[in-house]
Write an enzyme that holds these catalytic residues in place. Structure first.
Site, PDB file in Angstrom:
ATOM      1  N   HIS A 196      -2.334  10.473  -0.445  1.00 12.97           N
ATOM      2  CA  HIS A 196      -2.459   9.112  -0.980  1.00 12.97           C
ATOM      3  C   HIS A 196      -2.361   9.140  -2.503  1.00 12.97           C
ATOM      4  CE1 HIS A 196      -3.536   4.961  -0.380  1.00 12.97           C
ATOM      5  NE2 HIS A 196      -4.370   5.042  -1.399  1.00 12.97           N
ATOM      6  N   LYS A 227      -7.835  -0.875  11.288  1.00 11.16           N
ATOM      7  CA  LYS A 227      -7.161  -1.262  10.048  1.00 11.16           C
ATOM      8  C   LYS A 227      -5.966  -0.327   9.829  1.00 11.16           C
ATOM      9  CE  LYS A 227      -6.529  -1.516   5.360  1.00 11.16           C
ATOM     10  NZ  LYS A 227      -5.719  -0.678   4.482  1.00 11.16           N
ATOM     11  N   ASP A 263       3.956 -14.437  12.076  1.00 12.10           N
ATOM     12  CA  ASP A 263       2.616 -14.876  11.689  1.00 12.10           C
ATOM     13  C   ASP A 263       1.649 -13.687  11.800  1.00 12.10           C
ATOM     14  OD1 ASP A 263       0.086 -15.957  11.505  1.00 12.10           O
ATOM     15  OD2 ASP A 263       0.496 -17.663  12.814  1.00 12.10           O
ATOM     16  N   GLU A 272       0.825  -1.227   0.000  1.00 11.78           N
ATOM     17  CA  GLU A 272       0.000   0.000   0.000  1.00 11.78           C
ATOM     18  C   GLU A 272       0.851   1.266   0.000  1.00 11.78           C
ATOM     19  OE1 GLU A 272      -3.377  -0.073   2.627  1.00 11.78           O
ATOM     20  OE2 GLU A 272      -3.468   2.108   2.706  1.00 11.78           O
TER      21      GLU A 272
END
Ligand code: MEV
Length: 422
Positions: free
Chosen positions: A375, A261, A277, A83
């Site tokens: 972004h 998130k 993990d 991202e």
């Protein structure tokens, strides 16, 4: 002399120049630096032993988060992510936090929980008492499985038992608490739960089905907190905006999911880069966020009496420095060398700080100009590449896309055509 993680204009350098700085910061060998540069692939003999049915590798870019000051120590943060803007936002936020003294952290001992599910009990509450009465015997049996972990001061330290009501009747759930030291611990815990299952069956007369670690690692928690001067954020209105965003996330699960998130954007990038993990960390974070019955945010931001911003985060963090891909994946090993953490506790605490920084980066943008401007500026480079731009063309096309506020592949193709005509 300790080295600083503040590297002015790091983002403007070429990958080679950045790597030279990281090599010096982390004392990488020439071989390690070369491996990072050429790490588009991993040798088949390594990958073929890591998982099954191997046919190749899936490369992901790895970058460096800069400016991190955590408990007075400078860190360069290796982050693997697809991202755009994640690493830029984390680095920017870490700089703002640095101006307020940096991050501070703490953690519990690295205790993981193993679960043993006992069913078909005549009297579940009596079985619970039987298990609790045999605690010493069960713990000894568990510890016999892992003398190495014991020799490092870890091992099964305690147990607990609960009777739960389910759609298939009462069950006794035994929790085994294992200090995993610098391992993530899944292997050690799963071996122990499997080993003690027959003892528990014998004691209770019940039948054990599941014997497995819980990813809701409430006994392996990390915390980070920081203060951010209002000036760095662009004034008190932005501080207020972030405090409102935090209150929103605390109250509304729809927002909390996105808020968390944003936190995990940073944490998972580091967890991935270090071969840990990431599903375990993700599962633990979200389960912890819902522990009180309603899903909520795992970080909080408030305004202090001086008008500055204060933030904190608390979450489970089951990461290790030994075992699994951490040791077999050559890039993960180098990433850990760059991170320079000495224990799983220090590692987990750094991750908490990265999560808090990532969250701050997103909330600052959301509470002011919005995330699309920054972004899109970074995303435009991706669009230029998709349209076919090469080397020097990428920045030229991206800049024009952003200037025109038309970050689209069709427009990028038009710009490229014009450029190629010249
Ligand atoms: C995007 O990957 C992450 C954000 O949505 C996080 C947030 O909204 O807090 C920007």
């Amino acid at each position: 002399m300790s080295k600083s993680s503040v590297i002015s204009g790091f983002y403007k350098l070429s990958p080679k120049e950045r790597l030279a700085i990281v090599k010096n910061f982390a004392n990488l060998t020439v071989e390690e630096a070369n491996l990072l540069q050429e790490s588009c692939s991993l040798p088949m003999y390594v990958t073929d032993h890591m998982i099954e049915n191997v046919i190749g590798v899936f490369p992901e870019p790895m970058g460096i988060g800069v400016n991190f000051l955590i408990n007075g120590k400078d860190y360069l943060i290796p982050m693997a992510t697809e991202e755009p803007s994640v690493i830029a936002a984390a680095s920017y936020a870490a700089k703002m936090v640095r101006d307020g003294g940096g991050f501070y952290t703490s953690s519990t001992t690295p205790v993981m929980t193993g679960q043993i599910q006992v069913v078909k009990l005549k009297e579940a509450n009596r079985a619970k008492e039987q298990v609790l009465a045999a605690k010493a015997e069960i713990l000894k049996n568990a510890n016999d499985q892992d003398p190495v972990l014991n020799s490092f001061g870890g091992g099964a330290k305690d147990l607990d038992a609960r009777v739960i009501e389910t759609s298939m009747g009462q069950m006794l759930i035994v929790h085994l608490y294992v200090d995993c030291r610098d391992a993530m611990g899944a292997n050690a815990v799963n071996t122990m739960t499997e080993a003690v299952a027959p003892v528990i069956e014998q004691l209770t007369g019940g039948h054990v089905y599941l014997r497995i670690i819980s990813n809701l690692a409430t006994k392996r928690l990390v915390k980070a907190w920081c203060r951010v001067p209002k000036e760095g954020l662009g004034g008190e209105a932005v501080v207020d905006g972030i405090a409102y965003a935090s209150a929103f996330a605390a109250a509304d699960p729809y927002r909390a999911a996105t808020h968390n998130k944003g936190v995990m954007n940073g944490i998972i990038a580091v967890v991935l880069a270090t071969g840990n993990d990431h599903r375990a960390i993700e599962a633990g974070a979200h389960a912890y966020a819902a522990l009180n019955g309603q899903y909520t945010s795992i970080s909080k931001w408030t305004k202090n009496d001086n008008g500055d911003l204060e933030g904190s985060i608390e979450m489970p963090m089951a990461v290790g420095l030994i075992g699994g891909a951490v040791k077999t994946h050559p890039i993960a090993r180098i990433a850990l060398k760059i991170l320079n953490v000495k224990s799983s506790n220090e590692f987990g605490e750094v991750l908490a700080a990265v999560g808090l920084a990532q969250n701050l980066g997103a909330l600052r943008a959301l509470a002011s100009e919005g995330i699309q401007r920054g972004h899109m500026a970074l995303h435009a480079r991706n669009i230029a590449v998709i349209a076919g731009a090469k080397d020097g063309q990428i920045d030229v096309v991206a800049e024009l896309l952003v200037k025109e506020r038309r970050v689209r592949v069709d427009r990028a193709k038009e710009i490229l055509e014009n450029l190629n005509k010249k």
